[in-house]
Design a protein around this motif. Structure first.
Motif, PDB file in Angstrom:
ATOM      1  N   ILE A 105       0.852  -1.188   0.035  1.00  0.00           N
ATOM      2  CA  ILE A 105      -0.094   0.123  -0.110  1.00  0.00           C
ATOM      3  C   ILE A 105       0.821   1.365  -0.046  1.00  0.00           C
ATOM      4  O   ILE A 105       1.891   1.341   0.789  1.00  0.00           O
ATOM      5  CB  ILE A 105      -0.853  -0.134   1.519  1.00  0.00           C
ATOM      6  N   ASN A 106       0.474   2.194  -0.854  1.00  0.00           N
ATOM      7  CA  ASN A 106       1.110   3.362  -0.839  1.00  0.00           C
ATOM      8  C   ASN A 106       0.656   4.420   0.122  1.00  0.00           C
ATOM      9  O   ASN A 106      -0.386   4.932   0.143  1.00  0.00           O
ATOM     10  CB  ASN A 106       0.942   4.149  -2.147  1.00  0.00           C
ATOM     11  N   MET A 107       1.224   4.236   1.449  1.00  0.00           N
ATOM     12  CA  MET A 107       0.655   4.805   2.521  1.00  0.00           C
ATOM     13  C   MET A 107       0.764   6.452   2.718  1.00  0.00           C
ATOM     14  O   MET A 107      -0.074   7.014   3.146  1.00  0.00           O
ATOM     15  CB  MET A 107       1.614   4.267   3.778  1.00  0.00           C
ATOM     16  N   ALA A 108       1.767   6.816   2.052  1.00  0.00           N
ATOM     17  CA  ALA A 108       1.694   8.322   1.807  1.00  0.00           C
ATOM     18  C   ALA A 108       0.454   8.891   1.379  1.00  0.00           C
ATOM     19  O   ALA A 108      -0.191   9.776   1.599  1.00  0.00           O
ATOM     20  CB  ALA A 108       2.977   8.682   1.147  1.00  0.00           C
ATOM     21  N   SER A 109       0.127   8.370   0.027  1.00  0.00           N
ATOM     22  CA  SER A 109      -1.016   8.889  -0.758  1.00  0.00           C
ATOM     23  C   SER A 109      -2.277   8.508   0.103  1.00  0.00           C
ATOM     24  O   SER A 109      -3.168   9.290   0.165  1.00  0.00           O
ATOM     25  CB  SER A 109      -1.137   8.594  -2.007  1.00  0.00           C
ATOM     26  N   LEU A 110      -2.518   7.378   0.682  1.00  0.00           N
ATOM     27  CA  LEU A 110      -3.520   7.180   1.413  1.00  0.00           C
ATOM     28  C   LEU A 110      -3.781   7.931   2.614  1.00  0.00           C
ATOM     29  O   LEU A 110      -4.800   8.452   2.766  1.00  0.00           O
ATOM     30  CB  LEU A 110      -3.430   5.323   1.892  1.00  0.00           C
ATOM     31  N   LEU A 111      -2.667   8.034   3.284  1.00  0.00           N
ATOM     32  CA  LEU A 111      -2.832   8.860   4.339  1.00  0.00           C
ATOM     33  C   LEU A 111      -3.187  10.596   4.112  1.00  0.00           C
ATOM     34  O   LEU A 111      -3.805  11.207   5.045  1.00  0.00           O
ATOM     35  CB  LEU A 111      -1.776   8.731   5.404  1.00  0.00           C
ATOM     36  N   LYS A 112      -2.622  10.889   2.955  1.00  0.00           N
ATOM     37  CA  LYS A 112      -3.010  12.193   2.562  1.00  0.00           C
ATOM     38  C   LYS A 112      -4.326  12.345   2.184  1.00  0.00           C
ATOM     39  O   LYS A 112      -4.842  13.394   2.599  1.00  0.00           O
ATOM     40  CB  LYS A 112      -1.918  12.567   1.268  1.00  0.00           C
ATOM     41  N   SER A 113      -4.998  11.526   1.366  1.00  0.00           N
ATOM     42  CA  SER A 113      -6.363  11.584   1.379  1.00  0.00           C
ATOM     43  C   SER A 113      -7.325  11.348   2.366  1.00  0.00           C
ATOM     44  O   SER A 113      -8.145  12.173   2.678  1.00  0.00           O
ATOM     45  CB  SER A 113      -6.499  10.687   0.059  1.00  0.00           C
ATOM     46  N   ILE A 114      -6.805  10.562   3.607  1.00  0.00           N
ATOM     47  CA  ILE A 114      -7.590  10.687   4.595  1.00  0.00           C
ATOM     48  C   ILE A 114      -7.490  11.966   5.378  1.00  0.00           C
ATOM     49  O   ILE A 114      -8.475  12.519   5.829  1.00  0.00           O
ATOM     50  CB  ILE A 114      -7.111   9.493   5.387  1.00  0.00           C
ATOM     51  N   GLU A 149     -10.126  -1.804   2.844  1.00  0.00           N
ATOM     52  CA  GLU A 149     -10.338  -2.098   4.251  1.00  0.00           C
ATOM     53  C   GLU A 149      -9.794  -1.144   5.231  1.00  0.00           C
ATOM     54  O   GLU A 149     -10.140  -0.634   6.198  1.00  0.00           O
ATOM     55  CB  GLU A 149     -10.149  -3.465   4.542  1.00  0.00           C
ATOM     56  N   LEU A 150      -8.234  -0.917   4.778  1.00  0.00           N
ATOM     57  CA  LEU A 150      -7.358  -0.274   5.783  1.00  0.00           C
ATOM     58  C   LEU A 150      -7.896   1.153   5.775  1.00  0.00           C
ATOM     59  O   LEU A 150      -7.830   2.114   6.670  1.00  0.00           O
ATOM     60  CB  LEU A 150      -5.946  -0.324   5.447  1.00  0.00           C
ATOM     61  N   ARG A 151      -8.381   1.765   4.432  1.00  0.00           N
ATOM     62  CA  ARG A 151      -8.759   3.209   4.328  1.00  0.00           C
ATOM     63  C   ARG A 151      -9.901   3.328   5.278  1.00  0.00           C
ATOM     64  O   ARG A 151      -9.942   4.430   5.905  1.00  0.00           O
ATOM     65  CB  ARG A 151      -9.208   3.551   2.935  1.00  0.00           C
ATOM     66  N   SER A 152     -10.873   2.213   5.377  1.00  0.00           N
ATOM     67  CA  SER A 152     -12.041   2.502   6.182  1.00  0.00           C
ATOM     68  C   SER A 152     -11.718   2.549   7.485  1.00  0.00           C
ATOM     69  O   SER A 152     -12.068   3.178   8.329  1.00  0.00           O
ATOM     70  CB  SER A 152     -13.155   1.253   5.760  1.00  0.00           C
ATOM     71  N   ALA A 153     -10.721   1.638   8.080  1.00  0.00           N
ATOM     72  CA  ALA A 153     -10.500   1.668   9.521  1.00  0.00           C
ATOM     73  C   ALA A 153      -9.634   2.837   9.656  1.00  0.00           C
ATOM     74  O   ALA A 153     -10.015   3.485  10.729  1.00  0.00           O
ATOM     75  CB  ALA A 153      -9.323   0.297   9.737  1.00  0.00           C
ATOM     76  N   PHE A 154      -8.763   3.268   9.112  1.00  0.00           N
ATOM     77  CA  PHE A 154      -8.111   4.507   9.379  1.00  0.00           C
ATOM     78  C   PHE A 154      -8.743   5.907   9.379  1.00  0.00           C
ATOM     79  O   PHE A 154      -8.850   6.713  10.225  1.00  0.00           O
ATOM     80  CB  PHE A 154      -6.826   4.954   8.399  1.00  0.00           C
ATOM     81  N   SER A 155      -9.709   5.727   8.454  1.00  0.00           N
ATOM     82  CA  SER A 155     -10.641   6.948   8.294  1.00  0.00           C
ATOM     83  C   SER A 155     -11.544   6.892   9.411  1.00  0.00           C
ATOM     84  O   SER A 155     -11.983   8.104  10.077  1.00  0.00           O
ATOM     85  CB  SER A 155     -11.750   6.933   6.930  1.00  0.00           C
ATOM     86  N   ASN A 156     -12.091   5.876  10.099  1.00  0.00           N
ATOM     87  CA  ASN A 156     -12.978   5.756  11.043  1.00  0.00           C
ATOM     88  C   ASN A 156     -12.309   6.367  12.475  1.00  0.00           C
ATOM     89  O   ASN A 156     -12.823   7.158  13.177  1.00  0.00           O
ATOM     90  CB  ASN A 156     -13.239   4.378  11.417  1.00  0.00           C
ATOM     91  N   LEU A 157     -11.021   5.930  12.416  1.00  0.00           N
ATOM     92  CA  LEU A 157     -10.335   6.586  13.714  1.00  0.00           C
ATOM     93  C   LEU A 157     -10.063   7.924  13.592  1.00  0.00           C
ATOM     94  O   LEU A 157     -10.024   8.714  14.569  1.00  0.00           O
ATOM     95  CB  LEU A 157      -8.993   5.871  13.775  1.00  0.00           C
ATOM     96  N   VAL A 158      -9.654   8.623  12.312  1.00  0.00           N
ATOM     97  CA  VAL A 158      -9.523   9.904  12.064  1.00  0.00           C
ATOM     98  C   VAL A 158     -10.645  10.573  12.255  1.00  0.00           C
ATOM     99  O   VAL A 158     -10.641  11.730  12.858  1.00  0.00           O
ATOM    100  CB  VAL A 158      -8.821  10.061  10.759  1.00  0.00           C
ATOM    101  N   TRP A 185       2.639   7.762  10.981  1.00  0.00           N
ATOM    102  CA  TRP A 185       2.862   6.469  10.196  1.00  0.00           C
ATOM    103  C   TRP A 185       4.451   6.281  10.360  1.00  0.00           C
ATOM    104  O   TRP A 185       5.242   6.797   9.995  1.00  0.00           O
ATOM    105  CB  TRP A 185       2.396   6.371   8.952  1.00  0.00           C
ATOM    106  N   GLU A 186       4.632   5.283  11.395  1.00  0.00           N
ATOM    107  CA  GLU A 186       6.200   4.860  11.745  1.00  0.00           C
ATOM    108  C   GLU A 186       6.704   3.822  12.216  1.00  0.00           C
ATOM    109  O   GLU A 186       5.794   3.072  12.375  1.00  0.00           O
ATOM    110  CB  GLU A 186       6.618   5.832  13.109  1.00  0.00           C
ATOM    111  N   PRO A 187       7.725   3.248  12.136  1.00  0.00           N
ATOM    112  CA  PRO A 187       8.268   1.969  12.559  1.00  0.00           C
ATOM    113  C   PRO A 187       8.641   2.181  13.887  1.00  0.00           C
ATOM    114  O   PRO A 187       8.961   3.045  14.385  1.00  0.00           O
ATOM    115  CB  PRO A 187       9.512   2.024  11.737  1.00  0.00           C
ATOM    116  N   GLN A 188       8.344   0.856  14.660  1.00  0.00           N
ATOM    117  CA  GLN A 188       8.542   0.815  15.787  1.00  0.00           C
ATOM    118  C   GLN A 188       8.968  -0.939  16.157  1.00  0.00           C
ATOM    119  O   GLN A 188       8.159  -1.794  15.841  1.00  0.00           O
ATOM    120  CB  GLN A 188       7.196   1.017  16.690  1.00  0.00           C
ATOM    121  N   ASN A 189      10.207  -0.966  16.521  1.00  0.00           N
ATOM    122  CA  ASN A 189      10.847  -2.196  16.893  1.00  0.00           C
ATOM    123  C   ASN A 189      10.529  -3.323  15.769  1.00  0.00           C
ATOM    124  O   ASN A 189      10.041  -4.511  15.958  1.00  0.00           O
ATOM    125  CB  ASN A 189      10.069  -3.051  18.103  1.00  0.00           C
TER     126      ASN A 189
END
Ligand code: ADP
Length: 445
Positions: A281-290, A324-333, A357-361
């Motif tokens: 998934i291109n997270m940068a563009s997905l999160l920009k649109s959200i 599906e992930l767009r729907s989940a992230f949009s709901n939270l935002v 959106w970051e890496p962690q361990n």
């Protein structure tokens, strides 16, 4: 009663005294002969009872213990007590074992004990029936030779037993089993098999019922909504004194429409058994649109100004189902927007939302931090339940359906992701989604 050692010493002493006496009244030779005969007799007697003991030990039974004489009487009496205790313990143990077997046989769940090498050591009749095993033939055989399901084999070898495993037995495809593995001492495992066929049928009926009701309600609701919209658009069709009622009717129909859409989304997600897509998934563009949608939502709510900050690690991505992930992230935002603006007027704090959106361990974390109304601790564990709302009227006012976080939960389960919620009342909340290493993709820029 005299100690065995004393008895032996007494016999030797008595023999010695008699021999000494004979020496005095007869001769030393006679005394020596008597002493030797006494010793031989003593030795033969011991040999005799030792032989009796040896014979008894070949087939030790309580009723055949020899009686013995002299010090051997003590030995056999002690042996009798020991054997009697043994028999009593064995009887108690057999009774306990019988009770255990009766109890495990009466349990509706099947139990299997697996060795360190995953071979079957023991199982109950229900396990035999559910897993098509036969203890007398299959004892000591590796369970993977008998349950030939590749997912089950992976589950067994991965040793991640936090969640139970769903198994459809090859020989009984109409059956649905839940398998739980519990590690025991000595690297053994206890396998519990539970027949879920009936429960799954009821669950499917419940899901179908909700999906059907939602479908059936959608059509008449669309018609009513359409008429209301047409009437509102017609100049002068609605008398001025009825305008407020019309607006209320329109609001309620669109609320019902949103609930029905969310119910349908939930039942679709619940009935999906196949894994979600595995596309990068291109997270940068997905999160920009959200972020843009969230800005649109905050403007449409026409409340206080809201800053939505976005921080994305450009080389971090995951594999999953984009919509599906767009729907989940949009709901939270959208929750963050709605419950931050719901705080408006209560104090002079600025309204900010931080999406990151970051890496962690080695894992990937999506998080939304808001500066909204916050959630009291006792509600946090229940937020993902259907229709669970901290404040029903506030949820309604902000356009909520009470189903958003249930949808998020289902999407995350499908992606093996976890939802973590931290919140402080009147300060704000953070909703973090943690994706496992197996879904993470790191690209070089
Ligand atoms: P709703 O449609 O009511 O928002 P959700 O399932 O999305 O339903 O959320 C359930 C409840 O969790 C909400 O009613 C609200 O009480 C609480 N909640 C969710 N997100 C937030 C948030 N960011 N801040 C405060 N409360 C929240």
């Amino acid at each position: 009663m005299l100690d065995i050692r004393w008895k032996a010493a007494l016999y030797i002493c008595a023999l010695g005294i008699i021999s000494l006496f004979l020496w005095l009244i007869t001769s030393a030779t006679t005394a020596l002969i008597v002493f030797a005969i006494g010793l031989i007799f003593y030795f033969i007697r011991h040999l005799f009872w030792l032989n009796q003991l040896h014979n008894w030990l070949k087939k030790p039974e309580l009723k055949t213990i020899p009686e013995g004489s002299g010090m051997w009487e003590d030995v056999f009496t002690a042996l009798l007590h020991y054997e009697r205790n043994n028999v009593q313990q064995q009887t108690a143990l057999s009774a306990a074992l019988e009770r255990f077997e009766l109890a495990t046989a009466a349990m509706p769940d099947g139990l299997v004990i697996l060795s360190a090498s995953n071979a079957i050591e023991w199982c109950t009749p229900h396990a035999e029936n559910q897993l098509s095993l036969n203890l007398s033939q299959d004892k000591n055989l590796p369970i993977v030779n008998l349950i030939r399901d590749s997912h089950f084999i992976a589950y067994l070898y991965n040793e991640q037993f936090d969640e139970p495993f769903k198994l459809t037995p090859i020989h009984q495809p109409e059956r649905s089993l839940e398998i739980e593995l519990i590690p025991l001492a000595n690297q053994q495992k206890l396998l519990i098999s539970r027949d879920m066929t009936q429960r799954d049928k009821v669950e499917t009926m419940r899901r179908d019922f909700i999906a059907n009701v939602s479908h059936e309600l959608r059509t008449p609701l669309t018609v009513v909504g359409g008429f209301l919209e047409t009437l509102s658009d017609m100049e002068g069709a609605i008398p001025a004194n009825l305008k407020t009622y019309f607006t209320m009717m329109e609001d309620q129909t669109s609320r019902m429409r949103r609930i029905i859409e969310d119910l349908l989304t939930l039942s679709t997600l619940e009935s999906k058994t196949e894994s979600p897509d595995d596309h990068e998934i291109n997270m940068a563009s997905l999160l920009k649109s959200i972020q843009n949608d969230a800005i649109g939502l905050s403007q449409s709510l026409k409340k206080a100004p809201l800053q939505i900050h976005l921080h994305v690690d450009p080389i971090l991505s995951i594999r999953g189902a984009q919509e599906e992930l767009r729907s989940a992230f949009s709901n939270l935002v959208s929750n963050a927007v709605r419950y931050t603006l719901a705080r408006e007027g209560t104090n002079n704090k600025s309204n900010d939302i931080f999406i990151s959106w970051e890496p962690q361990n080695g894992e990937a974390v999506f998080s939304v931090r808001d500066t909204g109304i916050g959630i009291a601790q006792q509600h946090i564990d229940r937020l993902t339940e259907r229709f669970y709302r901290v404040d029903r009227s506030r949820s309604r006012e902000t356009g909520g359906t009470g189903l958003g976080l249930s949808i998020v939960k289902h999407i995350l389960i499908r992606h093996q992701a976890k939802l973590e919620i931290t919140s402080t009342l009147d300060v704000g909340s953070t909703f973090s989604v943690i994706f496992p290493k197996s879904r993470v993709v790191t690209t070089s820029q």
